[in-house]
Design an enzyme around this catalytic site. Structure first.
Site, PDB file in Angstrom:
ATOM      1  N   ARG A 287       0.819  -1.217   0.000  1.00  0.00           N
ATOM      2  CA  ARG A 287       0.000   0.000   0.000  1.00  0.00           C
ATOM      3  C   ARG A 287       0.856   1.273   0.000  1.00  0.00           C
ATOM      4  O   ARG A 287       0.505   2.276   0.620  1.00  0.00           O
ATOM      5  CB  ARG A 287      -0.966   0.002   1.189  1.00  0.00           C
TER       6      ARG A 287
ATOM      7  N   SER B  39     -11.256  -1.494   2.328  1.00  0.00           N
ATOM      8  CA  SER B  39     -10.647  -1.925   3.590  1.00  0.00           C
ATOM      9  C   SER B  39     -10.181  -0.703   4.361  1.00  0.00           C
ATOM     10  O   SER B  39      -9.411   0.107   3.856  1.00  0.00           O
ATOM     11  CB  SER B  39      -9.452  -2.848   3.318  1.00  0.00           C
TER      12      SER B  39
ATOM     13  N   GLU C 206      -5.849   2.488   6.402  1.00  0.00           N
ATOM     14  CA  GLU C 206      -5.433   2.461   5.014  1.00  0.00           C
ATOM     15  C   GLU C 206      -6.029   3.655   4.274  1.00  0.00           C
ATOM     16  O   GLU C 206      -5.512   4.102   3.266  1.00  0.00           O
ATOM     17  CB  GLU C 206      -5.921   1.158   4.360  1.00  0.00           C
TER      18      GLU C 206
END
Length: 302
Positions: A177, A228, A298
């Site tokens: 990420r 998410s 995130e």
């Protein structure tokens, strides 16, 4: 503000679309966010560079946004200029086993383009709601794939030095990420070349359908969210920790930990940014208290 920006522009105004006091809830998958003072949608690479330079000359704060699928915008909105690189800047072309695309292109559209060209390797992106620019920024991925596996080069505008640069291969510094773009806020991704392989269209379609069904079965797709909510902590799964902490269904205002997948915080009913942040904070505190694991969001906060 719009006149101040236009005075400094070095590109034709018809290469841009302007929106004043634009609700950011219209530009995020969370459907949350107060107004941007000025939102600008560019239609060319020249326009992107022009807006960045003009905002700098006019002394206006600048926020760069893609499809808004991994962000949470404040209820107070965003001051200054939001440069929204989206559908107005999304051209793509396929040559052999490569697809070159502008960064406003949606990943789902790119995956469909690959399928129709009989190219495999991008099936994982079919259900990701983000843009190519966002994928480069955070190394977007799902199931068996990630951006790092398919992007071989990209072009970007270095606003600090006013130059166009090119990255290849490992220069992207892709990680979980993350990418080199996260550590260079002054770099704005313009386009990328995606390298794929020839495949059987029937097999590609089957794989895409399988991923789509798995998403429908496991994810709360019927509610607005940013996907998410938390990064995967080393050695654990965020959703499992949240579920084991007894937090499925926990809510504040219109925000809720999904009862279908604990890794998602959803906008169940008119949630505000404050509601979502309160849920995120409580989840972090409880998971840390019960399991000693720190959950890192995130979702990008704007």
């Amino acid at each position: 503000m719009i006149e101040a920006l236009k005075r400094e522009l070095e590109c034709p105004a018809d290469q841009l679309a302007f929106y004043t006091d634009e609700p950011m809830s219209r530009h995020t998958s969370f459907r949350i966010g107060g107004p941007a003072d000025l939102l600008v949608s560019p239609k060319s690479e020249h326009a992107i560079c022009g807006v960045v330079k003009a905002a700098k000359k006019a002394g206006l704060p600048l926020t760069v946004l893609g499809n808004g699928s991994n962000v949470l915008v404040s209820d107070e909105g965003i001051r200054g200029v939001v440069l929204c690189i989206g559908s107005d800047y999304s051209a793509m072309k396929t040559e052999g086993t490569k697809i070159e695309a502008q960064t406003g292109a949606l990943l789902s559209v790119l995956a469909a383009e690959a399928y129709h060209a009989g190219l495999t390797g991008l099936e994982f992106a079919g259900g990701i709601p983000g843009s190519l620019g966002g994928a480069l920024f955070m190394n977007a991925g799902a199931y068996d794939g990630q951006t790092a596996n398919v992007v071989v080069s990209s072009r970007y505008y270095d606003a600090k030095n006013d130059i166009i640069g090119t990255l290849t291969g490992e220069e992207h510094a892709f990680g979980y990420r993350t990418s080199v773009f996260k550590s260079h806020a002054e770099w704005i991704a313009l386009s990328a070349v995606i390298q794929l392989e020839e495949g059987n269209p029937a097999d590609i379609r089957t794989k895409m359908d399988d991923f789509a069904q798995r998403r429908r079965d496991k994810q709360p797709l019927n509610y607005p969210s940013a996907g998410s909510t938390f990064k995967r902590p080393t050695g654990y799964f965020a959703g499992k920790l949240i579920q084991d902490a007894g937090l499925m269904g926990y809510s504040v205002g219109g925000a809720q930990v999904s009862e279908k997948h604990a890794g998602f915080v959803i906008n169940r009913d008119g949630a505000t940014c404050a509601d979502v942040l309160a849920v995120i904070t409580h989840v972090q505190e409880e998971v840390l208290r019960q399991f000693g694991v720190e959950l890192e969001p995130e979702v990008r906060m704007l």
